[in-house]
Structure formats: C-alpha cells, structure tokens
Scaffold this motif. Structure first.
Motif, PDB file in Angstrom:
ATOM      1  N   HIS A  96      -9.476 -47.690   8.456  1.00  0.00           N
ATOM      2  CA  HIS A  96     -10.709 -48.351   8.038  1.00  0.00           C
ATOM      3  C   HIS A  96     -11.816 -48.181   9.078  1.00  0.00           C
ATOM      4  O   HIS A  96     -12.984 -47.977   8.716  1.00  0.00           O
ATOM      5  CB  HIS A  96     -10.457 -49.837   7.795  1.00  0.00           C
ATOM      6  N   LEU A  97     -11.453 -48.275  10.349  1.00  0.00           N
ATOM      7  CA  LEU A  97     -12.448 -48.193  11.421  1.00  0.00           C
ATOM      8  C   LEU A  97     -12.704 -46.758  11.887  1.00  0.00           C
ATOM      9  O   LEU A  97     -13.504 -46.542  12.796  1.00  0.00           O
ATOM     10  CB  LEU A  97     -12.013 -49.073  12.605  1.00  0.00           C
ATOM     11  N   GLY A  98     -12.018 -45.794  11.289  1.00  0.00           N
ATOM     12  CA  GLY A  98     -12.227 -44.391  11.640  1.00  0.00           C
ATOM     13  C   GLY A  98     -11.690 -44.026  13.013  1.00  0.00           C
ATOM     14  O   GLY A  98     -12.269 -43.185  13.695  1.00  0.00           O
ATOM     15  N   LEU A  99     -10.581 -44.627  13.395  1.00  0.00           N
ATOM     16  CA  LEU A  99      -9.986 -44.363  14.703  1.00  0.00           C
ATOM     17  C   LEU A  99      -8.776 -43.448  14.560  1.00  0.00           C
ATOM     18  O   LEU A  99      -7.968 -43.620  13.644  1.00  0.00           O
ATOM     19  CB  LEU A  99      -9.556 -45.668  15.369  1.00  0.00           C
ATOM     20  N   ALA A 152      -9.955 -63.035   7.848  1.00  0.00           N
ATOM     21  CA  ALA A 152      -9.396 -61.833   8.455  1.00  0.00           C
ATOM     22  C   ALA A 152     -10.352 -60.656   8.311  1.00  0.00           C
ATOM     23  O   ALA A 152     -10.548 -59.881   9.260  1.00  0.00           O
ATOM     24  CB  ALA A 152      -8.046 -61.512   7.816  1.00  0.00           C
ATOM     25  N   LEU A 153     -10.968 -60.526   7.139  1.00  0.00           N
ATOM     26  CA  LEU A 153     -11.932 -59.437   6.941  1.00  0.00           C
ATOM     27  C   LEU A 153     -13.148 -59.615   7.845  1.00  0.00           C
ATOM     28  O   LEU A 153     -13.718 -58.628   8.326  1.00  0.00           O
ATOM     29  CB  LEU A 153     -12.332 -59.344   5.472  1.00  0.00           C
ATOM     30  N   ALA A 154     -13.520 -60.855   8.110  1.00  0.00           N
ATOM     31  CA  ALA A 154     -14.628 -61.114   9.043  1.00  0.00           C
ATOM     32  C   ALA A 154     -14.231 -60.688  10.463  1.00  0.00           C
ATOM     33  O   ALA A 154     -15.078 -60.175  11.216  1.00  0.00           O
ATOM     34  CB  ALA A 154     -15.021 -62.586   9.008  1.00  0.00           C
ATOM     35  N   LEU A 155     -12.972 -60.896  10.830  1.00  0.00           N
ATOM     36  CA  LEU A 155     -12.502 -60.428  12.140  1.00  0.00           C
ATOM     37  C   LEU A 155     -12.609 -58.906  12.243  1.00  0.00           C
ATOM     38  O   LEU A 155     -13.021 -58.366  13.277  1.00  0.00           O
ATOM     39  CB  LEU A 155     -11.046 -60.856  12.374  1.00  0.00           C
ATOM     40  N   VAL A 156     -12.246 -58.214  11.167  1.00  0.00           N
ATOM     41  CA  VAL A 156     -12.342 -56.756  11.159  1.00  0.00           C
ATOM     42  C   VAL A 156     -13.799 -56.330  11.278  1.00  0.00           C
ATOM     43  O   VAL A 156     -14.129 -55.413  12.043  1.00  0.00           O
ATOM     44  CB  VAL A 156     -11.679 -56.157   9.899  1.00  0.00           C
ATOM     45  N   ASP A 157     -14.687 -56.998  10.544  1.00  0.00           N
ATOM     46  CA  ASP A 157     -16.120 -56.684  10.640  1.00  0.00           C
ATOM     47  C   ASP A 157     -16.636 -56.911  12.064  1.00  0.00           C
ATOM     48  O   ASP A 157     -17.422 -56.112  12.580  1.00  0.00           O
ATOM     49  CB  ASP A 157     -16.933 -57.536   9.666  1.00  0.00           C
ATOM     50  N   ALA A 158     -16.195 -57.986  12.690  1.00  0.00           N
ATOM     51  CA  ALA A 158     -16.624 -58.267  14.068  1.00  0.00           C
ATOM     52  C   ALA A 158     -16.147 -57.176  15.021  1.00  0.00           C
ATOM     53  O   ALA A 158     -16.884 -56.760  15.920  1.00  0.00           O
ATOM     54  CB  ALA A 158     -16.105 -59.635  14.514  1.00  0.00           C
ATOM     55  N   GLU A 159     -14.933 -56.693  14.816  1.00  0.00           N
ATOM     56  CA  GLU A 159     -14.420 -55.602  15.659  1.00  0.00           C
ATOM     57  C   GLU A 159     -15.216 -54.323  15.421  1.00  0.00           C
ATOM     58  O   GLU A 159     -15.533 -53.598  16.366  1.00  0.00           O
ATOM     59  CB  GLU A 159     -12.929 -55.371  15.407  1.00  0.00           C
ATOM     60  N   ALA A 160     -15.563 -54.053  14.173  1.00  0.00           N
ATOM     61  CA  ALA A 160     -16.368 -52.867  13.868  1.00  0.00           C
ATOM     62  C   ALA A 160     -17.727 -52.959  14.561  1.00  0.00           C
ATOM     63  O   ALA A 160     -18.200 -51.984  15.155  1.00  0.00           O
ATOM     64  CB  ALA A 160     -16.539 -52.716  12.358  1.00  0.00           C
ATOM     65  N   LYS A 161     -18.348 -54.136  14.512  1.00  0.00           N
ATOM     66  CA  LYS A 161     -19.647 -54.328  15.180  1.00  0.00           C
ATOM     67  C   LYS A 161     -19.508 -54.190  16.689  1.00  0.00           C
ATOM     68  O   LYS A 161     -20.350 -53.595  17.351  1.00  0.00           O
ATOM     69  CB  LYS A 161     -20.231 -55.695  14.825  1.00  0.00           C
ATOM     70  N   ARG A 162     -18.445 -54.744  17.242  1.00  0.00           N
ATOM     71  CA  ARG A 162     -18.231 -54.651  18.688  1.00  0.00           C
ATOM     72  C   ARG A 162     -18.130 -53.195  19.117  1.00  0.00           C
ATOM     73  O   ARG A 162     -18.674 -52.804  20.150  1.00  0.00           O
ATOM     74  CB  ARG A 162     -16.955 -55.399  19.080  1.00  0.00           C
ATOM     75  N   ARG A 163     -17.503 -52.400  18.297  1.00  0.00           N
ATOM     76  CA  ARG A 163     -17.313 -50.984  18.636  1.00  0.00           C
ATOM     77  C   ARG A 163     -18.604 -50.175  18.515  1.00  0.00           C
ATOM     78  O   ARG A 163     -18.700 -49.101  19.103  1.00  0.00           O
ATOM     79  CB  ARG A 163     -16.231 -50.371  17.764  1.00  0.00           C
ATOM     80  N   THR A 164     -19.587 -50.674  17.761  1.00  0.00           N
ATOM     81  CA  THR A 164     -20.839 -49.942  17.612  1.00  0.00           C
ATOM     82  C   THR A 164     -21.903 -50.383  18.607  1.00  0.00           C
ATOM     83  O   THR A 164     -22.950 -49.765  18.692  1.00  0.00           O
ATOM     84  CB  THR A 164     -21.399 -50.079  16.178  1.00  0.00           C
ATOM     85  N   GLN A 165     -21.643 -51.471  19.334  1.00  0.00           N
ATOM     86  CA  GLN A 165     -22.609 -51.923  20.333  1.00  0.00           C
ATOM     87  C   GLN A 165     -22.701 -50.896  21.457  1.00  0.00           C
ATOM     88  O   GLN A 165     -21.682 -50.316  21.846  1.00  0.00           O
ATOM     89  CB  GLN A 165     -22.183 -53.260  20.952  1.00  0.00           C
ATOM     90  N   PRO A 166     -23.894 -50.716  21.980  1.00  0.00           N
ATOM     91  CA  PRO A 166     -24.006 -49.827  23.138  1.00  0.00           C
ATOM     92  C   PRO A 166     -23.159 -50.358  24.300  1.00  0.00           C
ATOM     93  O   PRO A 166     -23.006 -51.561  24.479  1.00  0.00           O
ATOM     94  CB  PRO A 166     -25.495 -49.876  23.488  1.00  0.00           C
TER      95      PRO A 166
END
Length: 181
Positions: A96-99, A152-166
């Motif tokens: 899902h996160l493209g890892l 749980a889906l909100a946790l995944v979204d938060a992780e996705a956002k964390r990974r896109t932060q500079p």
C-alpha cells in the motif's frame, strides 16, 4: 497426562480459532487483499472470538497463564500463527505504501493495528465495567470492529504522511520532542 490435557485445551479451536484469521497472502500474480480488507480482516480476527462470550475470557486466562508460566505452546502459537499473520499484514502495508521492504516503522504500525484488537481481549473486564454496551452484543462488536478499522486506516494514513515529510521537518520535530522531554 496433565501436559497433554493442557495442550489439547490450548489447541481446541474454541480457544484458538484459526478460521477467523484473514488470508492476507499475495496471490501468484502479486495481487492480494486491499489495505482495507487486510485491516478489517485482521481486526475481525480479534473480535469474532469475543462473540463466544465467557468461553473466550477463560481462553484468555489460559493464554495469560501460558505467557507467565510457559510450556512452549505460546511459542508455537507465535511461530505458527502470529508471526505469519503479522508478516502478511506488513506485506500489505508495504504494498500500500509502495515500499520494497518493511522497516521498523512498518512493523510498529502492524503491531499497533493488531494492538487495537488485542485490547478488546486484555481489557474486556475494564471495558465492561466502564461501558458495557460496547461489548454487549454481536452488533455492538461489529460496530466496534468498524470503528477500530477506521482508526487503523488513520494510522496508515499518518505513516504515509510521515514518510512524505521533508527530512528536515522530521528532524526538527524530533529535536523539539527531545528538548521538551
């Protein structure tokens, strides 16, 4: 003998129901369940046994006893069921996160999602004392599953956002946390 009886009770499907574990394995073509299917399936695997009522509480006591005074069946449970289910969820999260592969943060995310469901087992007596209607019926448990899935889906979204932060912003946030602690 006593050890054999203990093992038989442990392996009884009413205490360790395998059929509620979701199939999160990827297909040969690389496809697999969607993130939402994986999350809902994982959380359902924790909620469905609770619908058995008092029997599940007795089974949880058996699990606690095994953790405190291990005989080896808990380690078998980890190796045979828990670890593969965790790794399957982690694979879905990576997809899902493209890892290409999971790092520690993805494993923490997988454990956190499972923890939402585990709390219903570990804390059922507290939940019942504070807000009994949350666990009082099958429909209440289904509503709980739906809400946990949203969390749980909100946790995944938060992780996705964390990974896109500079990277600089992430380091700045870490520095702030360090200085305020």
């Amino acid at each position: 003998d006593k050890a054999g009886l203990y093992r038989a009770v442990w392996l009884d499907p009413r205490c360790n129901p395998e059929d509620w574990m979701p199939s999160l394995e990827s297909q040969t073509d690389g496809s697999g369940p969607t993130l939402e299917q994986a999350v809902v399936g994982t959380l359902r695997s924790f909620v469905e046994p609770i619908k058995q009522g008092p029997l599940m509480q007795l089974c949880m006591k058996l699990h606690f006893r095994e953790m405190l005074d291990p005989t080896g069946v808990w380690q078998e449970e980890i190796d045979t069921h828990i670890k593969p289910a965790h790794l399957a969820l982690v694979a879905v999260l990576c997809r899902h996160l493209g890892l290409a592969e999971a790092d520690d943060a993805i494993h923490r995310l997988g454990f956190s999602i499972a923890g939402l469901g585990i709390m219903l087992h570990v804390g059922s007596d507290v939940i019942t004392a504070v807000r009994p209607q949350l666990l009082a019926s099958h429909s209440a448990l289904d509503a709980y599953t739906d809400q946990l899935s949203t969390y749980a889906l909100a946790l995944v979204d938060a992780e996705a956002k964390r990974r896109t932060q500079p990277r600089a912003a992430t380091l700045s946030q870490q520095a702030k946390l360090t200085t305020t602690a």
